[in-house]
Motif scaffolding. Structure first.
Motif, PDB file in Angstrom:
ATOM      1  N   SER A  40      48.734  37.398  25.628  1.00 38.37           N
ATOM      2  CA  SER A  40      48.719  38.330  26.542  1.00 38.37           C
ATOM      3  C   SER A  40      49.210  38.562  28.218  1.00 38.37           C
ATOM      4  O   SER A  40      49.515  38.838  28.180  1.00 38.37           O
ATOM      5  CB  SER A  40      48.207  40.542  25.750  1.00 38.37           C
ATOM      6  N   VAL A  41      48.117  37.354  28.237  1.00 38.04           N
ATOM      7  CA  VAL A  41      47.760  37.514  29.048  1.00 38.04           C
ATOM      8  C   VAL A  41      48.725  36.090  29.734  1.00 38.04           C
ATOM      9  O   VAL A  41      48.889  36.449  31.061  1.00 38.04           O
ATOM     10  CB  VAL A  41      45.967  37.178  29.348  1.00 38.04           C
ATOM     11  N   VAL A  42      48.921  35.565  28.837  1.00 38.60           N
ATOM     12  CA  VAL A  42      50.123  34.320  29.196  1.00 38.60           C
ATOM     13  C   VAL A  42      51.276  35.126  29.733  1.00 38.60           C
ATOM     14  O   VAL A  42      52.938  35.165  30.656  1.00 38.60           O
ATOM     15  CB  VAL A  42      49.816  33.156  28.085  1.00 38.60           C
ATOM     16  N   ALA A  43      51.699  35.649  29.409  1.00 39.57           N
ATOM     17  CA  ALA A  43      53.181  37.012  28.783  1.00 39.57           C
ATOM     18  C   ALA A  43      52.945  37.769  30.065  1.00 39.57           C
ATOM     19  O   ALA A  43      53.842  37.511  30.550  1.00 39.57           O
ATOM     20  CB  ALA A  43      52.616  37.591  27.544  1.00 39.57           C
ATOM     21  N   ALA A  44      52.030  38.457  30.139  1.00 46.14           N
ATOM     22  CA  ALA A  44      52.059  39.369  31.660  1.00 46.14           C
ATOM     23  C   ALA A  44      52.352  38.906  32.741  1.00 46.14           C
ATOM     24  O   ALA A  44      53.085  38.515  33.576  1.00 46.14           O
ATOM     25  CB  ALA A  44      50.449  39.932  31.604  1.00 46.14           C
ATOM     26  N   HIS A  45      51.348  37.186  32.595  1.00 44.83           N
ATOM     27  CA  HIS A  45      51.614  36.659  34.289  1.00 44.83           C
ATOM     28  C   HIS A  45      53.225  36.118  33.456  1.00 44.83           C
ATOM     29  O   HIS A  45      53.845  36.130  35.228  1.00 44.83           O
ATOM     30  CB  HIS A  45      50.775  35.338  33.946  1.00 44.83           C
ATOM     31  N   ALA A  46      54.010  35.667  33.069  1.00 42.97           N
ATOM     32  CA  ALA A  46      55.183  34.824  32.998  1.00 42.97           C
ATOM     33  C   ALA A  46      55.745  35.939  33.338  1.00 42.97           C
ATOM     34  O   ALA A  46      57.288  35.818  33.783  1.00 42.97           O
ATOM     35  CB  ALA A  46      55.001  34.340  31.639  1.00 42.97           C
ATOM     36  N   VAL A  47      55.868  37.504  32.849  1.00 46.00           N
ATOM     37  CA  VAL A  47      57.190  38.568  32.798  1.00 46.00           C
ATOM     38  C   VAL A  47      56.849  38.897  34.408  1.00 46.00           C
ATOM     39  O   VAL A  47      57.815  38.470  34.835  1.00 46.00           O
ATOM     40  CB  VAL A  47      56.677  39.658  32.635  1.00 46.00           C
ATOM     41  N   SER A 107      52.731  41.837  41.619  1.00 41.54           N
ATOM     42  CA  SER A 107      51.239  40.548  41.781  1.00 41.54           C
ATOM     43  C   SER A 107      51.415  40.504  40.512  1.00 41.54           C
ATOM     44  O   SER A 107      50.726  41.265  39.494  1.00 41.54           O
ATOM     45  CB  SER A 107      49.710  42.079  42.061  1.00 41.54           C
ATOM     46  N   SER A 108      51.442  39.247  39.937  1.00 40.91           N
ATOM     47  CA  SER A 108      50.818  37.937  39.650  1.00 40.91           C
ATOM     48  C   SER A 108      49.760  38.385  39.254  1.00 40.91           C
ATOM     49  O   SER A 108      48.558  38.272  37.647  1.00 40.91           O
ATOM     50  CB  SER A 108      51.505  36.373  39.091  1.00 40.91           C
ATOM     51  N   HIS A 109      48.457  38.177  39.968  1.00 42.61           N
ATOM     52  CA  HIS A 109      46.936  38.336  39.721  1.00 42.61           C
ATOM     53  C   HIS A 109      47.021  40.132  39.102  1.00 42.61           C
ATOM     54  O   HIS A 109      46.445  40.168  38.314  1.00 42.61           O
ATOM     55  CB  HIS A 109      46.856  38.560  41.003  1.00 42.61           C
ATOM     56  N   ALA A 110      47.280  41.539  40.034  1.00 40.90           N
ATOM     57  CA  ALA A 110      46.567  42.389  38.979  1.00 40.90           C
ATOM     58  C   ALA A 110      47.759  41.944  37.547  1.00 40.90           C
ATOM     59  O   ALA A 110      47.071  42.733  36.654  1.00 40.90           O
ATOM     60  CB  ALA A 110      48.193  43.760  40.190  1.00 40.90           C
ATOM     61  N   SER A 111      49.044  41.809  37.261  1.00 39.35           N
ATOM     62  CA  SER A 111      49.273  41.650  36.014  1.00 39.35           C
ATOM     63  C   SER A 111      48.522  41.008  34.945  1.00 39.35           C
ATOM     64  O   SER A 111      48.450  41.693  33.817  1.00 39.35           O
ATOM     65  CB  SER A 111      50.921  41.152  35.988  1.00 39.35           C
ATOM     66  N   ALA A 130      49.252  46.507  32.011  1.00 39.55           N
ATOM     67  CA  ALA A 130      48.847  47.340  30.661  1.00 39.55           C
ATOM     68  C   ALA A 130      50.425  46.447  29.779  1.00 39.55           C
ATOM     69  O   ALA A 130      49.746  47.071  28.774  1.00 39.55           O
ATOM     70  CB  ALA A 130      48.948  48.074  31.362  1.00 39.55           C
ATOM     71  N   MET A 131      51.497  47.054  30.569  1.00 35.12           N
ATOM     72  CA  MET A 131      52.220  47.790  29.647  1.00 35.12           C
ATOM     73  C   MET A 131      52.534  46.396  28.582  1.00 35.12           C
ATOM     74  O   MET A 131      52.715  46.524  27.264  1.00 35.12           O
ATOM     75  CB  MET A 131      53.753  47.646  30.092  1.00 35.12           C
TER      76      MET A 131
END
Length: 167
Positions: free
Chosen positions: A62-69, A101-105, A153-154
């Protein structure tokens, strides 16, 4: 950038951009770059907690996915990073794009996913410092970090629901 966002960014920097705070903000930036620090923590969790390795793998995913999105959204929106006479840019960035912000995501995704796994309230401990660090460094507008946190978060909750259901 709206005048209010520029004013807010300048206000944060005026209040907080002192050497010790900037040093910590740069460390957070380095840790969160391309979500690398959060990925390492997820891999470590999977290695140490063998019983819940599948859960750690999904959480790390999910961390990878959030960064990618966040990268995809950045490329669609194409908002430029702060450029204002009173904003000090105190760190380098891999791109000139700012929203979200990818860091925040990735930080929020890690806090949500790893917090659920460890039953710890990680969101209030991890997310605000990362969000503020991006403002202190002058590399994001306030709405960039807010949008990044919401996105992270989403994605974390969405990945969990898709893989595990309502669990």
């Amino acid at each position: 950038m709206s005048d209010r966002e520029a004013e807010a960014l300048v206000a944060v920097q005026t209040a907080l951009a002192r050497p010790p705070v900037v040093h910590v903000a740069r460390l957070l930036s380095w840790f969160g770059e391309h979500s690398a620090g959060w990925l390492l923590l997820g891999v470590a969790g999977a290695a140490v907690d063998r019983r819940r390795r599948p859960e750690w793998t999904v959480a790390t995913g999910s961390v990878v996915a959030a960064h990618a999105v966040s990268i995809v959204v950045k490329r669609v929106v194409r908002r430029r990073r702060p450029h204002h006479a009173e904003v000090q840019v105190l760190a380098g960035t891999p791109s000139k794009l700012s929203f979200p912000s990818s860091h925040a995501s990735s930080t929020t995704a890690a806090a949500v996913a790893y917090g659920a796994l460890t039953n710890q309230p990680l969101v209030p401990l991890l997310v605000p410092p990362m969000m503020v660090s991006r403002l202190v460094l002058g590399v994001h507008y306030p709405t960039d970090v807010l949008a990044g946190a919401v996105l992270g978060a989403m994605v974390a909750r969405g990945v969990r629901r898709v893989v595990w259901g309502r669990r």
